[in-house]
Write a protein that holds these residues in place. Sequence first.
Motif, mmCIF file in Angstrom:
data_model
loop_
_atom_site.group_PDB
_atom_site.id
_atom_site.type_symbol
_atom_site.label_atom_id
_atom_site.label_comp_id
_atom_site.label_asym_id
_atom_site.label_seq_id
_atom_site.Cartn_x
_atom_site.Cartn_y
_atom_site.Cartn_z
ATOM 1 N N HIS A 6 -2.731 3.815 16.434
ATOM 2 C CA HIS A 6 -2.740 3.980 14.977
ATOM 3 C C HIS A 6 -2.286 5.358 14.534
ATOM 4 N N ARG A 64 4.041 -3.478 14.970
ATOM 5 C CA ARG A 64 3.542 -2.843 16.196
ATOM 6 C C ARG A 64 2.014 -2.901 16.249
ATOM 7 N N LEU A 65 1.354 -2.588 15.119
ATOM 8 C CA LEU A 65 -0.111 -2.599 15.096
ATOM 9 C C LEU A 65 -0.658 -4.024 15.149
ATOM 10 N N PRO A 110 -6.270 4.545 10.186
ATOM 11 C CA PRO A 110 -5.258 4.455 9.135
ATOM 12 C C PRO A 110 -4.450 3.168 9.239
ATOM 13 N N VAL A 111 -5.046 2.064 8.859
ATOM 14 C CA VAL A 111 -4.375 0.769 8.932
ATOM 15 C C VAL A 111 -4.880 -0.090 7.773
ATOM 16 N N GLY A 112 -3.976 -0.857 7.191
ATOM 17 C CA GLY A 112 -4.356 -1.716 6.069
ATOM 18 C C GLY A 112 -4.890 -3.055 6.529
ATOM 19 N N ARG A 157 -6.204 8.230 5.488
ATOM 20 C CA ARG A 157 -7.006 8.328 6.712
ATOM 21 C C ARG A 157 -6.180 8.704 7.933
ATOM 22 N N ALA A 158 -4.920 9.092 7.716
ATOM 23 C CA ALA A 158 -4.034 9.384 8.854
ATOM 24 C C ALA A 158 -4.558 10.540 9.714
ATOM 25 N N LEU A 180 0.880 -1.162 0.000
ATOM 26 C CA LEU A 180 0.000 0.000 0.000
ATOM 27 C C LEU A 180 0.921 1.215 0.000
ATOM 28 N N PRO A 194 3.064 3.928 1.383
ATOM 29 C CA PRO A 194 3.693 3.890 2.697
ATOM 30 C C PRO A 194 3.286 5.069 3.577
ATOM 31 N N LEU A 195 3.163 4.795 4.846
ATOM 32 C CA LEU A 195 2.954 5.872 5.800
ATOM 33 C C LEU A 195 4.339 6.332 6.236
ATOM 34 N N HIS A 243 -3.463 -5.159 17.800
ATOM 35 C CA HIS A 243 -4.718 -5.847 17.472
ATOM 36 C C HIS A 243 -4.765 -7.221 18.139
ATOM 37 N N ARG A 293 5.814 -0.435 11.722
ATOM 38 C CA ARG A 293 4.477 -0.006 12.103
ATOM 39 C C ARG A 293 3.492 -1.169 12.048
ATOM 40 N N LEU A 310 -5.838 0.987 22.009
ATOM 41 C CA LEU A 310 -5.824 0.338 20.686
ATOM 42 C C LEU A 310 -5.950 1.388 19.583
ATOM 43 N N PRO A 360 -5.207 3.530 3.336
ATOM 44 C CA PRO A 360 -5.028 3.853 4.762
ATOM 45 C C PRO A 360 -4.263 5.154 4.998
#
Lengths: 270, 319
Positions: free
Chosen positions: B124, A25-26, A113-115, B96-97, A12, A14-15, A30, A22, B120, B93
């Motif tokens: 993000h 970590r996410l 903001p997560v894929g 949506r930051a 995707l 990149p952030l 989850h 990231r 949680l 995504p």
Amino acid sequence: MTTTTPTPTPALSPLTEGRLVRDVRLTLAHFRAQLLEMIRTPVAVIGNLLFPSIALLFFVVPQAAIAGDPVLATAATAQLSAFAIASTCMFTFGLGVAEDREKPFMPFLRTLPVGAVPPLAGRVLNGIMWSFIALIPLALVGGLLTEATLSWGRLVPALAAVVGIATPFTLLGLAIGYSMSTKAAIAVVQVTMFPLAFAGGMFMPPEIFPRWLDLISTFTPTRGARELFVSATTGAPLAGVFVAVLVGWTVVFAALTTIAYRRDEGRNYR
Amino acid sequence: MTTTPATTPATSPGRTERVGSSEAAVVDVRDVRRTFGSTVALDGVSLTVEPGQLVGLLGPNGAGKTTLLSLLSGLRRPDSGTVRIFGGDPRDPASRASLGTTPQETGLPEPLRVSEVVDLVSRHFPDPMPAGELLERFGLGDLTRRQTGSLSGGQKRRLAVALALVGRPQLVLLDEPTTGLDVEARHELWTALRSFHSDGATVLVTSHYLEEIEALAERVVVVGQGRILADDSLSRVLATVARRKVLVRLPDPAAAQALSTALPTVSDPASEGDRFAFLAADADELVRHLVRTDTPFSDLEVRGASLEEAFITLTKESR
């Protein structure tokens, strides 16, 4: 642990933070939230945990010829263990996700903001976690009431095999759970799980299968899971074809899950 | 994807032209259509929101407000048209930051503690608000150890809104944020939202309560039957939507029809009991007309039209 997370999906955009760091970590965030939620409402999982031990108790323990022979008893415990892992993952996550999708918190998490990878990988880690728990009663029944044994040297291969089995079956459960309603998912999981378990030699050893059934069996993910776990616990040689089939299914299920996740738009239509 | 570069002249200039002159639009929706089976939820909707605006989306249930928000938050894709937030596709995504949304129907994972849910969500975002400060701001400071399932309806609703703000978003989407709250809790939440907006965030809030929109919004977009019926400042939309309902007994249907024909701002008559009902922008004018034309009338009653009734006339006018 990171080797167990599926690595599907093209990149995707990149952030700013390193993407891999990231995502890991996410994934853990989850995993932790999903685990806490399940630990505090464990009823759904308990039923699945007990069935394989009861099967062992009724069908293996009374047969002195098997229960009394260390190799046969270990193999019998191992094939039911493979079933325990597969069914725990399929039922808990296949149905669990279908139910979660009908609640509003899941769509909310998707607006963050997560894929696709962290929430899905978090569930795979949970599948592995619950699989370890599912094996405890089986290990107790097998170890105390039969001659089944697990040497210290076989412990690490056995634990690794749990990861190798839990991953594809959690992904299969997720693919089903993300594709349909809870009611449909219950039916589909049951209709898939039991024939697959039978064909994969999880209830009856494949040595007694007729040739045609053995051939079909070779290409099922359950057979690969069964052979992997029997080999890991008894030290019996493992044919490469079973590993290849299991890895192949893992890739297929990971792809299906990712597609289903991306296509999912939740259950509230307005 | 639904990005259709076929319409390039119409879609891209919005972003390129504004570079230099002013900031890019936070929300840019163009010609969006979305159906669910045979139901048309959105039918050719376009909407642009500039940074810092507080926009109220007003409309009856089923008008398409929630569908529009679900497109903006990346939950769904349009069948046709384009949806952009911060210039990017909300399905990505990364776009949506800086987005904040609330769970619908106060749906929170009941076994989790308040602090665990906040944790949680905040993970993000690169620079989340400290949980303590956030919860304090929403009057939830004492409840961090409670499982969300044990919270009252109002506490759940406040937590839901707090979750939208955890990541210090630049765009906040709030869907019916105060449904089910008592008056006091509703006012507290409005105050919190106004203070957040005054820090510079863009806020899009849906409601089917006129009162809520009046309290919050500067700009009001009225949505009905999947289309935008009005898009103007609060005061002007209020003037459009504020209708009076006039009930009166008249000698025959012809007299009723004549009244509606003579006055352009008066709706067609509807029978209600043994009287005729009209929706009028100016009820006084209607009464003056009755007197002036010497129409024999009785049982006159004038009252405020409900928002739903007002929407019906707006929908008819826009046809």
